[in-house]
Design a protein around this motif. Structure first.
Motif, PDB file in Angstrom:
ATOM      1  N   LYS A  51      -4.838  -6.916   2.490  1.00  0.00           N
ATOM      2  CA  LYS A  51      -3.644  -6.238   3.097  1.00  0.00           C
ATOM      3  C   LYS A  51      -2.490  -7.398   3.146  1.00  0.00           C
ATOM      4  N   LEU A  52      -1.375  -6.984   2.796  1.00  0.00           N
ATOM      5  CA  LEU A  52      -0.327  -7.855   2.770  1.00  0.00           C
ATOM      6  C   LEU A  52       0.101  -8.565   4.105  1.00  0.00           C
ATOM      7  N   GLY A  53       0.241  -9.935   3.966  1.00  0.00           N
ATOM      8  CA  GLY A  53       0.532 -10.694   5.193  1.00  0.00           C
ATOM      9  C   GLY A  53      -0.718 -11.221   5.983  1.00  0.00           C
ATOM     10  N   THR A  54      -2.321 -11.364   5.370  1.00  0.00           N
ATOM     11  CA  THR A  54      -3.190 -11.834   5.523  1.00  0.00           C
ATOM     12  C   THR A  54      -3.397 -12.994   4.784  1.00  0.00           C
ATOM     13  N   LYS A  55      -4.681 -13.713   5.368  1.00  0.00           N
ATOM     14  CA  LYS A  55      -5.051 -14.940   4.386  1.00  0.00           C
ATOM     15  C   LYS A  55      -5.244 -14.728   3.086  1.00  0.00           C
ATOM     16  N   THR A  56      -5.932 -13.637   3.030  1.00  0.00           N
ATOM     17  CA  THR A  56      -6.459 -13.287   1.410  1.00  0.00           C
ATOM     18  C   THR A  56      -5.100 -13.093   0.591  1.00  0.00           C
ATOM     19  N   ASN A  57      -4.052 -12.405   1.154  1.00  0.00           N
ATOM     20  CA  ASN A  57      -2.884 -11.960   0.452  1.00  0.00           C
ATOM     21  C   ASN A  57      -1.527 -12.154   1.177  1.00  0.00           C
ATOM     22  N   ASP A  93      14.665 -13.327  -2.915  1.00  0.00           N
ATOM     23  CA  ASP A  93      13.723 -12.210  -2.835  1.00  0.00           C
ATOM     24  C   ASP A  93      12.838 -12.149  -1.591  1.00  0.00           C
ATOM     25  N   ILE A  94      13.124 -11.016  -1.062  1.00  0.00           N
ATOM     26  CA  ILE A  94      12.411 -11.048   0.601  1.00  0.00           C
ATOM     27  C   ILE A  94      11.739  -9.567   0.299  1.00  0.00           C
ATOM     28  N   ALA A  95      11.275  -9.047  -0.809  1.00  0.00           N
ATOM     29  CA  ALA A  95      10.912  -7.710  -0.759  1.00  0.00           C
ATOM     30  C   ALA A  95       9.502  -7.587  -0.027  1.00  0.00           C
ATOM     31  N   ALA A  96       8.569  -8.596  -0.015  1.00  0.00           N
ATOM     32  CA  ALA A  96       7.385  -8.692   0.855  1.00  0.00           C
ATOM     33  C   ALA A  96       7.620  -8.564   2.312  1.00  0.00           C
ATOM     34  N   LEU A  97       8.935  -9.242   2.841  1.00  0.00           N
ATOM     35  CA  LEU A  97       9.178  -9.110   4.049  1.00  0.00           C
ATOM     36  C   LEU A  97       9.332  -7.734   4.503  1.00  0.00           C
ATOM     37  N   GLU A  98      10.405  -7.171   3.673  1.00  0.00           N
ATOM     38  CA  GLU A  98      10.560  -6.006   4.023  1.00  0.00           C
ATOM     39  C   GLU A  98       9.622  -4.796   3.704  1.00  0.00           C
ATOM     40  N   ILE A  99       8.427  -4.948   2.988  1.00  0.00           N
ATOM     41  CA  ILE A  99       7.564  -3.943   3.027  1.00  0.00           C
ATOM     42  C   ILE A  99       6.718  -4.084   4.587  1.00  0.00           C
ATOM     43  N   GLN A 128       8.020  -5.167   7.348  1.00  0.00           N
ATOM     44  CA  GLN A 128       8.665  -4.508   8.518  1.00  0.00           C
ATOM     45  C   GLN A 128       8.808  -3.028   8.664  1.00  0.00           C
ATOM     46  N   ASN A 129       8.847  -2.517   7.275  1.00  0.00           N
ATOM     47  CA  ASN A 129       9.011  -1.127   7.242  1.00  0.00           C
ATOM     48  C   ASN A 129       7.719  -0.497   6.438  1.00  0.00           C
ATOM     49  N   PRO A 130       6.738  -0.413   6.830  1.00  0.00           N
ATOM     50  CA  PRO A 130       5.385  -0.106   5.953  1.00  0.00           C
ATOM     51  C   PRO A 130       5.527   1.457   5.655  1.00  0.00           C
ATOM     52  N   PRO A 131       5.079   1.709   4.297  1.00  0.00           N
ATOM     53  CA  PRO A 131       5.190   3.136   3.837  1.00  0.00           C
ATOM     54  C   PRO A 131       4.553   4.200   4.779  1.00  0.00           C
ATOM     55  N   GLN A 132       5.205   5.242   5.073  1.00  0.00           N
ATOM     56  CA  GLN A 132       4.715   6.216   6.066  1.00  0.00           C
ATOM     57  C   GLN A 132       3.899   7.104   5.092  1.00  0.00           C
TER      58      GLN A 132
END
Length: 95
Positions: free
Chosen positions: A12-18, A55-61, A63-67
């Motif tokens: 999952k994005l934002g974890t130690k593995t990713n 490039d802050i696309a990962a942060l935007e994802i 903060q606004n996870p896909p529904q």
């Protein structure tokens, strides 16, 4: 480009593995983004590159996870028509 499954799952994005990877242009912006990541407990890597665009696309994802999308139920062919005519759907609007 064809992707072949190699048996490894991406974390999952934002974890130690990713961890989330962002690129910024100024030291001030680095401190702002560090505060946001630490506040939410996300793992991150911030690269300071003054000559490249931000490039802050990962942060935007994060903060606004896909529904998830919910599909509407389809009208069955033998059910009453939703237009209100009283006929079966297959005899009214389903033609």
């Amino acid at each position: 480009m064809k992707r072949i499954f190699d048996g490894k799952k991406t974390g999952k994005l934002g974890t130690k593995t990713n961890p989330a990877v962002v690129h910024v242009q100024t030291e001030k912006r680095v401190k702002e983004l560090e505060a946001v990541f630490k506040e939410n407990g996300w793992e991150y890597t911030i690269d300071l590159e003054p000559d490249k665009p931000e490039d802050i696309a990962a942060l935007e994802i994060l903060q606004n996870p896909p529904q998830t999308r919910v599909a509407e139920a389809k009208v069955g062919r033998n059910e009453p028509c939703p237009c209100g005519s009283g006929k079966k759907y297959k005899r009214c609007c389903g033609q």
